[in-house]
Motif scaffolding. Structure first.
Motif, PDB file in Angstrom:
ATOM      1  N   SER A  11      24.929  44.429  65.209  1.00 44.73           N
ATOM      2  CA  SER A  11      24.038  45.538  64.827  1.00 44.73           C
ATOM      3  C   SER A  11      24.762  46.878  64.795  1.00 44.73           C
ATOM      4  O   SER A  11      24.269  47.845  64.210  1.00 44.73           O
ATOM      5  CB  SER A  11      22.848  45.611  65.789  1.00 44.73           C
ATOM      6  N   ARG A  12      25.935  46.957  65.436  1.00 44.75           N
ATOM      7  CA  ARG A  12      26.676  48.230  65.446  1.00 44.75           C
ATOM      8  C   ARG A  12      28.131  47.964  65.872  1.00 44.75           C
ATOM      9  O   ARG A  12      28.505  46.838  66.203  1.00 44.75           O
ATOM     10  CB  ARG A  12      26.007  49.230  66.390  1.00 44.75           C
ATOM     11  N   ILE A  14      32.004  47.294  66.641  1.00 45.07           N
ATOM     12  CA  ILE A  14      33.000  46.329  66.168  1.00 45.07           C
ATOM     13  C   ILE A  14      32.324  45.194  65.400  1.00 45.07           C
ATOM     14  O   ILE A  14      32.832  44.718  64.386  1.00 45.07           O
ATOM     15  CB  ILE A  14      33.809  45.778  67.377  1.00 45.07           C
ATOM     16  N   ARG A  34      19.751  42.016  69.247  1.00 41.47           N
ATOM     17  CA  ARG A  34      18.370  42.455  69.448  1.00 41.47           C
ATOM     18  C   ARG A  34      17.902  43.359  68.321  1.00 41.47           C
ATOM     19  O   ARG A  34      16.730  43.365  67.964  1.00 41.47           O
ATOM     20  CB  ARG A  34      18.244  43.180  70.797  1.00 41.47           C
ATOM     21  N   ASN A  77      30.963  38.409  70.084  1.00 39.74           N
ATOM     22  CA  ASN A  77      31.316  39.831  70.166  1.00 39.74           C
ATOM     23  C   ASN A  77      30.385  40.635  71.070  1.00 39.74           C
ATOM     24  O   ASN A  77      30.795  41.653  71.636  1.00 39.74           O
ATOM     25  CB  ASN A  77      31.299  40.413  68.741  1.00 39.74           C
ATOM     26  N   TYR A 140      31.867  44.038  84.438  1.00 38.28           N
ATOM     27  CA  TYR A 140      32.540  43.981  83.135  1.00 38.28           C
ATOM     28  C   TYR A 140      33.914  43.317  83.266  1.00 38.28           C
ATOM     29  O   TYR A 140      34.261  42.437  82.474  1.00 38.28           O
ATOM     30  CB  TYR A 140      32.666  45.393  82.566  1.00 38.28           C
ATOM     31  N   THR A 175      33.478  53.396  69.267  1.00 40.00           N
ATOM     32  CA  THR A 175      32.122  52.860  69.064  1.00 40.00           C
ATOM     33  C   THR A 175      31.176  53.546  70.055  1.00 40.00           C
ATOM     34  O   THR A 175      31.604  54.251  70.963  1.00 40.00           O
ATOM     35  CB  THR A 175      32.069  51.347  69.335  1.00 40.00           C
TER      36      THR A 175
HETATM   37  N1  LIG Z   1      34.685  49.842  72.127  1.00 40.20           N
HETATM   38  C1  LIG Z   1      35.712  49.543  72.912  1.00 40.20           C
HETATM   39  O1  LIG Z   1      36.535  50.430  73.259  1.00 40.20           O
HETATM   40  C2  LIG Z   1      35.912  48.119  73.387  1.00 40.20           C
HETATM   41  C3  LIG Z   1      37.098  47.848  74.083  1.00 40.20           C
HETATM   42  C4  LIG Z   1      37.309  46.554  74.526  1.00 40.20           C
HETATM   43  C5  LIG Z   1      36.392  45.555  74.283  1.00 40.20           C
HETATM   44  N2  LIG Z   1      35.242  45.839  73.607  1.00 40.20           N
HETATM   45  C6  LIG Z   1      34.303  44.730  73.397  1.00 40.20           C
HETATM   46  O2  LIG Z   1      34.009  44.596  72.021  1.00 40.20           O
HETATM   47  C7  LIG Z   1      32.680  44.103  71.841  1.00 40.20           C
HETATM   48  C8  LIG Z   1      31.908  45.039  70.914  1.00 40.20           C
HETATM   49  O3  LIG Z   1      31.918  46.319  71.522  1.00 40.20           O
HETATM   50  P1  LIG Z   1      31.428  47.653  70.790  1.00 40.20           P
HETATM   51  O4  LIG Z   1      32.308  48.734  71.284  1.00 40.20           O
HETATM   52  O5  LIG Z   1      31.251  47.418  69.329  1.00 40.20           O
HETATM   53  O6  LIG Z   1      30.027  47.804  71.537  1.00 40.20           O
HETATM   54  P2  LIG Z   1      28.601  48.372  71.061  1.00 40.20           P
HETATM   55  O7  LIG Z   1      28.777  49.391  69.993  1.00 40.20           O
HETATM   56  O8  LIG Z   1      27.893  48.758  72.304  1.00 40.20           O
HETATM   57  O9  LIG Z   1      27.922  47.073  70.452  1.00 40.20           O
HETATM   58  C9  LIG Z   1      27.585  46.020  71.308  1.00 40.20           C
HETATM   59  C10 LIG Z   1      26.836  44.956  70.546  1.00 40.20           C
HETATM   60  O10 LIG Z   1      26.464  43.948  71.487  1.00 40.20           O
HETATM   61  C11 LIG Z   1      25.096  43.624  71.285  1.00 40.20           C
HETATM   62  N3  LIG Z   1      24.428  43.249  72.525  1.00 40.20           N
HETATM   63  C12 LIG Z   1      24.504  43.877  73.741  1.00 40.20           C
HETATM   64  N4  LIG Z   1      23.662  43.296  74.615  1.00 40.20           N
HETATM   65  C13 LIG Z   1      23.027  42.285  73.933  1.00 40.20           C
HETATM   66  C14 LIG Z   1      22.019  41.341  74.271  1.00 40.20           C
HETATM   67  N5  LIG Z   1      21.468  41.310  75.496  1.00 40.20           N
HETATM   68  N6  LIG Z   1      21.613  40.464  73.339  1.00 40.20           N
HETATM   69  C15 LIG Z   1      22.138  40.491  72.092  1.00 40.20           C
HETATM   70  N7  LIG Z   1      23.091  41.358  71.702  1.00 40.20           N
HETATM   71  C16 LIG Z   1      23.522  42.258  72.613  1.00 40.20           C
HETATM   72  C17 LIG Z   1      24.466  44.907  70.729  1.00 40.20           C
HETATM   73  O11 LIG Z   1      23.370  44.546  69.885  1.00 40.20           O
HETATM   74  P3  LIG Z   1      21.828  44.931  70.193  1.00 40.20           P
HETATM   75  O12 LIG Z   1      21.823  46.162  71.040  1.00 40.20           O
HETATM   76  O13 LIG Z   1      21.262  45.097  68.830  1.00 40.20           O
HETATM   77  O14 LIG Z   1      21.305  43.718  70.889  1.00 40.20           O
HETATM   78  C18 LIG Z   1      25.587  45.499  69.889  1.00 40.20           C
HETATM   79  O15 LIG Z   1      25.520  45.058  68.550  1.00 40.20           O
HETATM   80  C19 LIG Z   1      32.067  44.017  73.246  1.00 40.20           C
HETATM   81  O16 LIG Z   1      32.163  42.694  73.725  1.00 40.20           O
HETATM   82  C20 LIG Z   1      32.958  44.954  74.065  1.00 40.20           C
HETATM   83  O17 LIG Z   1      32.971  44.622  75.427  1.00 40.20           O
HETATM   84  C21 LIG Z   1      34.989  47.103  73.156  1.00 40.20           C
END
Ligand SMILES: NC(=O)c1ccc[n+]([C@@H]2O[C@H](COP(=O)([O-])OP(=O)(O)OC[C@H]3O[C@@H](n4cnc5c(N)ncnc54)[C@H](OP(=O)(O)O)[C@@H]3O)[C@@H](O)[C@H]2O)c1
Length: 233
Positions: A11-12, A14, A34, A77, A140, A175
Motif C-alpha cells: 500500500s505504500r 518499498i 490493510r 515485505n 523489530y 519511506t
Molecule cells: N524504510 C527503511 O528504511 C527500511 C529499512 C530496512 C528494512 N525495511 C523493511 O522494508 C519493509 C517495507 O518498509 P517500508 O519502509 O516501505 O515501510 P512502510 O512505508 O511503513 O510500509 C509498510 C507496509 O507494511 C504493511 N503492513 C504493516 N502492518 C501490517 C499488517 N498488520 N497487515 C498487513 N500489512 C501491514 C503496510 O500496509 P497497511 O498499513 O496498508 O496494512 C505497509 O504497506 C518492512 O518490512 C521494513 O521493516 C525498511
C-alpha cells in the motif's frame, strides 16, 4: 500464462515501488495489506497480517487470485517497527511484530508454494538489523533476525522444487516508516557518519534489487544487503 507478483505491504513505501517495478515488466500483481495499493491493475486483498487466523480464512481467494499463473514471486515485505527495549517490551507488541514478519509469511508460504512452478521465488525483506542490533528496537531486531532463519529454512526445505529464495536487507530507505521512526536529527547523523554517499535510498532502488533476485535462480539462500555500504559500528 502471466507471471504474478504476490506482495504483502504494497500500500505504500518499498512495497508500492516494488509493485510499480513489476507492473513495468508486465507482471500481474496481488497486494495483501490493510489499505489498498492505489496503482492501477493491482488486485488488492484486504488482510491484517497481525492476525494469522484471518490468513487461513482467505486461503481460497488467495489461491483463486493466481489461478492462471506461470511464475509466482512471493515478496514478504510488510513490516512494523516498534520502539521498545529488553526491559520495556510488551507481549502484545512482540507478538504483533512476529505475527506480521514471521507467522504471516510462513502461513502465506503454505498457501502459495503448491501453486508455484519451477522458476518461482520467495523474497523476504529483512533489514540492516537482520544481522546487527541497535538500542530501543528489541521486537523489530528479533523479528528481522528471525526472517533470515525463515529464509534459510525455506531454501533447505524447497530443495528440488526449483523455487529460489533470498533475504533483501534495505538500509535507510526514504519511506513513511523511516520518517515515523527517526527524527531529522537522527537521519542527518546517520547520513553524515554511517552512510557512504550521504543520502537515503530511494524505494525504487530496493524494488530493483528485489526484481533482480526474483529473476536470478543462482541467488538462493542468500542475504543481500542494499544499504549504500553503511559503515559498521
Ligand atoms: N524504510 C527503511 O528504511 C527500511 C529499512 C530496512 C528494512 N525495511 C523493511 O522494508 C519493509 C517495507 O518498509 P517500508 O519502509 O516501505 O515501510 P512502510 O512505508 O511503513 O510500509 C509498510 C507496509 O507494511 C504493511 N503492513 C504493516 N502492518 C501490517 C499488517 N498488520 N497487515 C498487513 N500489512 C501491514 C503496510 O500496509 P497497511 O498499513 O496498508 O496494512 C505497509 O504497506 C518492512 O518490512 C521494513 O521493516 C525498511
Amino acid at each position: 500464462m502471466p507471471n504474478y507478483l504476490v506482495i504483502t505491504g504494497g500500500s505504500r513505501g518499498i512495497g508500492e515501488s516494488t509493485i510499480a517495478c513489476y507492473l513495468k515488466q508486465g507482471w500481474k500483481v496481488v497486494n495483501i495489506s490493510r489499505h489498498p495499493c492505489s496503482l492501477a491493475q493491482v488486485v488488492n486483498i484486504h488482510l491484517d497480517l497481525s492476525n494469522p487466523l484471518l490468513i487461513e480464512q482467505q486461503a481460497e481467494s488467495l489461491i483463486a487470485a493466481v489461478s492462471d499463473a506461470n511464475l509466482i514471486c512471493l515478496v514478504h515485505n510488510a513490516g512494523y517497527y516498534n520502539r521498545d527495549t529488553i526491559e520495556s517490551v510488551l507481549q502484545d507488541d512482540l507478538e504483533r511484530t512476529l505475527n506480521v514478519s514471521i507467522v504471516a509469511p510462513a502461513m502465506l508460504n503454505k498457501i502459495f508454494i503448491p501453486q508455484m512452478q519451477a522458476g518461482s521465488s520467495i523474497i523476504y525483506i529483512g533489514s540492516t538489523l537482520s544481522e546487527k542490533a541497535v538500542p530501543n528496537a528489541v521486537s523489530y531486531v528479533v523479528s528481522r533476525h528471525a526472517i533470515v532463519g525463515l529464509m534459510r529454512a525455506t531454501c533447505q526445505d524447497l530443495n528440488g522444487k526449483y523455487i529460489h529464495t533470498a533475504c533483501v536487507c534495505p538500509g535507510l530507505t526514504d519511506t513513511q516508516m523511516l520518517r515515523e521512526t527517526m527524527d531529522q536529527k537522527t537521519i542527518d547523523y546517520f547520513l553524515g557518519q554511517k552512510v557512504i554517499g550521504k543520502r537515503l535510498i530511494d524505494p525504487a532502488e530496493i524494488a530493483d534489487v528485489i526484481y533482480f533476485c526474483a529473476k536470478s535462480p543462482a541467488i538462493n539462500g542468500a542475504i543481500i544487503h542494499a544499504n549504500l555500504g553503511q559503515v559498521a559500528d
